[in-house]
Scaffold this motif. Structure first.
Motif, short mmCIF file in Angstrom:
data_model
loop_
_atom_site.label_atom_id
_atom_site.label_comp_id
_atom_site.label_asym_id
_atom_site.label_seq_id
_atom_site.Cartn_x
_atom_site.Cartn_y
_atom_site.Cartn_z
N ALA A 159 63.33 -6.65 -39.64
CA ALA A 159 63.22 -8.09 -39.84
C ALA A 159 62.17 -8.59 -38.88
CB ALA A 159 64.56 -8.77 -39.57
N VAL A 165 64.81 -17.66 -32.20
CA VAL A 165 65.66 -16.66 -31.53
C VAL A 165 64.89 -15.86 -30.50
CG1 VAL A 165 67.06 -14.59 -31.90
CG2 VAL A 165 67.20 -16.50 -33.52
N HIS A 166 63.68 -15.44 -30.83
CA HIS A 166 62.97 -14.48 -29.98
C HIS A 166 61.81 -15.09 -29.20
CE1 HIS A 166 64.82 -12.15 -33.34
NE2 HIS A 166 65.24 -11.41 -32.34
N VAL A 170 56.24 -14.27 -29.93
CA VAL A 170 56.35 -13.05 -30.72
C VAL A 170 56.80 -13.32 -32.15
CG1 VAL A 170 56.80 -11.59 -28.72
CG2 VAL A 170 58.71 -12.69 -29.90
N LEU A 175 60.60 -6.60 -35.73
CA LEU A 175 61.42 -6.19 -34.59
C LEU A 175 61.17 -4.74 -34.17
CD1 LEU A 175 64.90 -7.93 -35.17
CD2 LEU A 175 63.16 -8.48 -33.46
N PHE A 184 59.17 -4.59 -21.77
CA PHE A 184 60.16 -5.63 -21.45
C PHE A 184 60.89 -6.16 -22.67
CE2 PHE A 184 56.63 -6.17 -18.33
CZ PHE A 184 57.29 -5.70 -17.22
N THR A 185 61.04 -5.34 -23.72
CA THR A 185 61.83 -5.75 -24.87
C THR A 185 62.99 -4.80 -25.05
OG1 THR A 185 60.55 -4.36 -26.38
CG2 THR A 185 59.82 -6.64 -26.12
N GLY A 186 64.03 -5.24 -25.75
CA GLY A 186 65.14 -4.35 -26.03
C GLY A 186 66.40 -5.10 -26.36
N SER A 187 67.45 -4.32 -26.63
CA SER A 187 68.73 -4.93 -27.00
C SER A 187 69.76 -4.67 -25.91
CB SER A 187 69.23 -4.32 -28.31
OG SER A 187 69.47 -2.94 -28.14
N PHE A 189 69.92 -5.95 -22.74
CA PHE A 189 69.86 -6.87 -21.61
C PHE A 189 71.12 -7.72 -21.45
CE2 PHE A 189 65.07 -6.65 -22.44
CZ PHE A 189 64.90 -5.64 -21.51
#
Lengths: 449, 449
Positions: A159, A165-166, A170, A175, A184-187, A189
């Motif tokens: 998606a 949301v993000h 970006v 995704l 510095f991105t991810g799920s 955190f």
């Protein structure tokens, strides 16, 4: 009072004296660091040059210039390690190896992501298939030097990121591209959600991407009915547009497959940042180096990690290596792969396994001659340097052993004196673990968590 | 054949059996991690929620959310350590301490910057003055809990970054603001120039800034005839404009002074990222917590580091603590601060110091009862976990000792068996050192560099 061997050891250093010490350092063997004249940086007369020494790097440039902080040392390290020389079969051997810690680490980052999927989607993650393009292993169709980790189960949703949301910066980016190609991105955190995964810092897959000549992802999102694939090249500096194909309903199950061709020239220090005066620019070469880094030692270390992954994924997911299912039934199965010392065999056994809690398992074996002190995992991450939980378990075990000996009327021994004779295995799950670095070799979470 | 005590130890683990092991783990003492039910993350039905778990952080947010990767663990750690309880005088003591590793680290980052100035400008860096705002030490005028490091000598040039040299994105920003307040900046990115400094990653001072409620720099640039001062507040999120004053010619010598009030609430885990569900936002509180983190243990550890800095700076720069000059004449002086074991004293001595090369010094002492194994510095950075050079020196020393014993006709002993009885001191200089993480506890440079 009998002057035992141990007492004699204790007296040893007292007799050391200045002057005699020099003679104790043998001139044979590997020489000490050479004694070049100390070159103090001269106070610069040229002020402009002084000002120009201050620089600002992008995060990507920083990773390439200072790999040690992110993936461990580049270049070759020589040390003893446990390895699997038999590829898809055979036991562990303790022997000297020459390898690149950073290369092992980027493979591990991708492998730990697949293991994390076992926690995230235990029902869907039925298997993890690892392929290593190396001559000594069963053929896979991969080019020499390439590595692949394929896992079943829910992957990154196919998606686009949204401004709401993000974040506006970006919005519109897919995704998978964000999570695999932007630092510095991810799920991972959101602490406090009780998740027991190895991913923590939002760096893992990106680091594998950055230290690769070519990095490729393919992920099937059955709910969205689409298969997403994308390629990065030249240390993540070239991002090709993703390709989206409809997913035929007959094959509608989720999976994620990451394939990388590591940048061996940079990792082995034969070019790139190491030899280039530290300018940290992107490599210009494009893959001609091939699989030069996948020598027998490196393959044996990679194979060990896949066996360990099989132990950690058991019994939820089955792990295969180059098409061969690895039969390692958890920590017990892994322990069986380690050699027992001859004396232990003669004594009729020599290992024990206990479940300390639903989340912690401890195995104890007699240390085979000179072998490593412990094999430990936290959420599937191999913590080679132990950490808080290892210390905690070890202290209790040794104290217990010493107390038991004392209860049997033996001479009292300090618990620490028992340690060299044990090989410990620990497999644990910790919520929101804290490590001392991105390399995650040491856990620093409080022991009571 | 005489069954010595040592032989008995070797036989110990062979008798371990499953079942008996549980009883060896004492229920007394600190309990093992509690056994909560494993909470697998449920496969999310809500796809939108799934997509929303993926986040992009700024580098600053990342540092605050994952401090372990940058400055070590927040919260309190309990372990044994060498400390100086006497403040500006007295010797080292090995005792249990409760402290925050991250707090120690940010102080160390600022201190190592001052030590690096000894290499950069040995003629100008005549003194380093450390001040700690703590009740047990001589008064300094600093508020309770504040820390200050002042060093003489050339600092960051007071000039503005230019588009041509530093890039369009930062043109017009003062260099001190860039170097102390922007991540990924610094003067230590040019490898190959033969520099032997501890700064490497371009993170040091910025990390101290990020984990402080208030961070202040004052630097005199005699060549530019100006004194520059600037304040950051609330974890580097508030940047006040710099203040520039003409430097009176009578006081025209360079210096740099950094003063920080650490964010104790965040560092000690009593608020901020630790308790706030990991959202990583900036703390709203503004300094009311005061010096709650500077308890006796922390002060004793900070004092040890200042004594170590005095040893590393000797004889180029004189180091003072709260106005009192520390008389630590190099590694020899530092070794004298450590206790000798009673037995070593009875034997009439027990330590030795040799210069292995112009850049390497090795000290050996009898280990005082149970004390730490080594005290080592690389370019002034305390490498608490050793590393390649420590391993290299240690291996040669032990082999030499074992060979010497064998030559005297004693029973052959494995070199490793001698190790626990020695306390080693190493002070070395390495060009462009590589560490395993920003915490720099372990050197990973090849031993032959």
């Amino acid at each position: 009072f009998r002057a035992s061997v141990c007492m004699r050891w204790r007296q040893l250093p007292w007799s050391l004296r200045r002057g005699r010490l020099e003679r104790l350092l043998p001139s044979a063997g590997r020489p000490l660091p050479p004694p070049p004249a100390v070159r103090w940086a001269s106070a610069r007369a040229d002020r402009a040059a002084d000002e120009a020494t201050y620089r600002l790097l992008s995060p990507l440039e920083h990773v390439l210039l200072r790999p040690g902080m992110y993936v461990g040392a580049t270049g070759r390290t020589n040390e003893h390690a446990w390895v699997v020389d038999g590829g898809t079969s055979g036991g562990m051997a303790w022997r000297p190896v020459s390898y690149c810690p950073a290369l092992l680490k980027i493979f591990d980052e991708v492998l730990v992501n697949a293991l994390d999927n076992v926690s995230r989607d235990p029902a869907g993650t039925t298997h993890i298939d690892v392929s290593i393009g190396a001559a000594g292993l069963p053929p896979t169709g991969l080019p020499e030097g390439a590595l692949r980790v394929h896992n079943a189960g829910r992957g990154i949703p196919v998606a686009k990121a949204t401004a709401a949301v993000h974040g506006a910066g970006v919005a519109g980016t897919w995704l998978p591209q964000l999570v695999l190609g932007e630092l510095f991105t991810g799920s991972n955190f959101d602490d406090g959600a009780g998740r027991i995964v190895g991913g923590r810092h939002g760096f893992g897959a990106k680091l594998a991407n950055i230290f690769s000549e070519r990095f490729e992802v393919e992920t099937a999102d059955a709910a969205a009915g689409v298969r997403y694939s994308q390629v990065w090249r030249r240390n993540m500096s070239v991002v090709e547009p993703p390709e989206l194909l409809p997913l035929p309903h007959s094959a509608a199950s989720d999976y994620t497959r990451v394939t990388l061709l590591p940048d061996y020239a940079r990792l082995l220090g034969e070019g790139g940042a190491q030899g280039g005066g530290g300018q940290g620019g992107l490599a210009e070469g494009g893959g001609a180096e091939g699989g030069g880094g996948l020598d027998a030692d490196t393959v044996a270390l990679l194979c060990r990690r896949v066996h360990e992954a099989a132990a950690c994924a058991h019994p939820t997911a089955c792990v295969s290596l180059n098409g061969v299912a690895l039969e390692v039934d958890g920590l017990r199965g892994l322990m069986r792969r380690y050699p027992a010392s001859d004396a232990a065999l003669a004594a009729g056994g020599g290992s024990a396994l206990v479940r300390l809690s639903p989340r912690w398992q401890l195995g104890v074996a007699a240390a085979p001659g000179g072998g490593g002190a412990h094999v430990s995992f936290v959420n599937g991450v191999a913590t080679a340097r132990g950490g808080t939980h290892m210390d905690h378990i070890e202290r209790q075990l040794l104290r217990g052993l010493a107390a038991r000996l004392a209860a049997k009327g033996e001479e009292p021994l300090p618990p620490a004196a028992l340690r060299p004779h044990l090989l410990l295995f620990v497999d644990g799950r910790v919520e929101d673990p804290e490590f001392d670095s991105q390399a995650k070799e040491r856990l620093t979470s409080p022991a009571d968590r």
